[in-house]
Scaffold this motif. Sequence first.
Motif, PDB file in Angstrom:
ATOM      1  N   ARG A 209       0.836  -1.214   0.000  1.00 55.16           N
ATOM      2  CA  ARG A 209       0.000   0.000   0.000  1.00 55.16           C
ATOM      3  C   ARG A 209       0.862   1.250   0.000  1.00 55.16           C
ATOM      4  NH1 ARG A 209      -2.879   2.308   4.420  1.00 55.16           N
ATOM      5  NH2 ARG A 209      -0.890   2.108   5.530  1.00 55.16           N
ATOM      6  N   MET A 212       2.764   1.707  -3.301  1.00 52.99           N
ATOM      7  CA  MET A 212       1.874   2.114  -4.382  1.00 52.99           C
ATOM      8  C   MET A 212       1.463   3.564  -4.207  1.00 52.99           C
ATOM      9  SD  MET A 212      -0.393  -1.382  -4.949  1.00 52.99           S
ATOM     10  CE  MET A 212      -1.415  -0.684  -6.227  1.00 52.99           C
ATOM     11  N   LYS A 215       3.969   5.758  -5.511  1.00 56.79           N
ATOM     12  CA  LYS A 215       4.176   5.518  -6.945  1.00 56.79           C
ATOM     13  C   LYS A 215       5.473   4.762  -7.227  1.00 56.79           C
ATOM     14  CE  LYS A 215       1.389   9.520  -8.292  1.00 56.79           C
ATOM     15  NZ  LYS A 215       0.194   8.667  -8.394  1.00 56.79           N
ATOM     16  N   GLU A 218       3.015  -0.599  -8.826  1.00 54.35           N
ATOM     17  CA  GLU A 218       1.755  -0.483  -9.540  1.00 54.35           C
ATOM     18  C   GLU A 218       0.891  -1.710  -9.249  1.00 54.35           C
ATOM     19  OE1 GLU A 218       2.715  -0.040 -13.642  1.00 54.35           O
ATOM     20  OE2 GLU A 218       3.785   1.861 -13.366  1.00 54.35           O
ATOM     21  N   PRO A 219      -0.398  -1.670  -9.600  1.00 55.74           N
ATOM     22  CA  PRO A 219      -1.254  -2.841  -9.367  1.00 55.74           C
ATOM     23  C   PRO A 219      -0.695  -4.136  -9.939  1.00 55.74           C
ATOM     24  CG  PRO A 219      -2.615  -0.956  -9.876  1.00 55.74           C
ATOM     25  CD  PRO A 219      -1.196  -0.508 -10.059  1.00 55.74           C
ATOM     26  N   GLY A 224      -2.737  -7.341  -9.513  1.00 55.79           N
ATOM     27  CA  GLY A 224      -3.774  -6.496 -10.085  1.00 55.79           C
ATOM     28  C   GLY A 224      -4.589  -5.742  -9.056  1.00 55.79           C
ATOM     29  N   THR A 226      -5.731  -2.897  -6.678  1.00 57.09           N
ATOM     30  CA  THR A 226      -5.545  -1.454  -6.766  1.00 57.09           C
ATOM     31  C   THR A 226      -5.111  -0.876  -5.421  1.00 57.09           C
ATOM     32  OG1 THR A 226      -7.838  -0.974  -6.169  1.00 57.09           O
ATOM     33  CG2 THR A 226      -7.341  -1.300  -8.523  1.00 57.09           C
ATOM     34  N   LEU A 227      -4.587   0.338  -5.469  1.00 55.30           N
ATOM     35  CA  LEU A 227      -4.224   1.038  -4.242  1.00 55.30           C
ATOM     36  C   LEU A 227      -5.429   1.175  -3.329  1.00 55.30           C
ATOM     37  CD1 LEU A 227      -2.439   2.765  -2.401  1.00 55.30           C
ATOM     38  CD2 LEU A 227      -2.891   4.709  -3.909  1.00 55.30           C
ATOM     39  N   GLU A 228      -6.565   1.501  -3.896  1.00 53.69           N
ATOM     40  CA  GLU A 228      -7.786   1.689  -3.096  1.00 53.69           C
ATOM     41  C   GLU A 228      -8.186   0.399  -2.382  1.00 53.69           C
ATOM     42  OE1 GLU A 228      -7.244   4.808  -5.912  1.00 53.69           O
ATOM     43  OE2 GLU A 228      -7.394   2.634  -6.250  1.00 53.69           O
TER      44      GLU A 228
END
Length: 361
Positions: A209, A212, A215, A218-219, A224, A226-228
């Motif tokens: 987390r 990501m 930056k 990446e996912p 795959g 996501t950060l969220e």
Amino acid sequence: MLPLLAALVLAGGGQGPIARALYLPNPGFERSRLLLHIPTDRMEVPKFAPKHPEWQFDWITSVLGDVEGEPVQYELRFRVFAQERRKANDKGESVGRLLGRLWEYNNYRLRFDHAPHFNNRVVDVYICYGGEPGGEQLFDEDSGADGRPVKVNTIYIYALDSFTEPVEMAREVCHEYGHATLPPIGGFSEPEDWANGFLGEKLYMRTLRDKMAAKLLEPVDAMGATLEAIDAWVKRNVDPLVQSAALKGPDAELLAGKGPAAMDAYLGLATYAEAVLPMAVFRRSLVLTGSTKASDFPNALVMASEEPDTYELTIPEILKGKTLWIPLGKAKVTGAKVLQRKGDWAKLQPEAGAKLAVVNR
């Protein structure tokens, strides 16, 4: 590339021609720390899993890590065996990529490489169609490249098609890698005997987390996810444990227990320590625990915190403005008021805007 090919062949993972040599990016570093070797052809000799010798694996993804030698030296750290190879979203490549990122954390931050007495530091990972949904880590025996028995460190990811959420598959891989590499704390009756799997998923998912968010990853580095999605997972499964440990400090009676509350107390203390203490101090606490008992960990934190002459504490956003229990021993603290002492631990009220530092000498 000849040294690389030779290393792969000697490790038993170099069958077939190279299709791709994928160097993973590392922003801020001059060279990549990770290299994935991904053949497009099936292995000439299929692999059979030690625990499930009836299951055949035809595809391999090899993950090599930069061991910081000069000249650049990549050494094999994972062999990911799969029962299929997809042109897009290949699970062998995805699992290998995530494991490489987790090895980065272990090797470069914790300074824990894979154990050398298990197949020369190589962890074998089997991605399976069959089995009950979930994963498993086993120390086992397999046939080496010369046909002789060799001790192996293995991870199994079962029922591949049951994973529909990327964040859940990332969590599962993190969990099993924790079992494979982190110091074992055990004796629990539930949810599992050993806590290092849960510690792995919490430390690794939080690191994913944070990287990501900065930056740096990446996912694609996290199956795959996501950060969220990872941030939401961390807020549900890590942050409450960290807050509880910070506000309450170590509970000797609770840590001596065997149920979920005892494991959560240990996991909270460990994830809190990793968040606020320098990484070198946290690492030493894992080494100095000296047993598999969670009840020995608070004293290990005290011993580790007494080794540096001085160090600064990092206060994460979720703990800003709150009182904190820290391992202090006989040290002094600047930037905070000591409200209470309990043995070698102290309850602090950090001063607004001040740097919080511990001074041992």
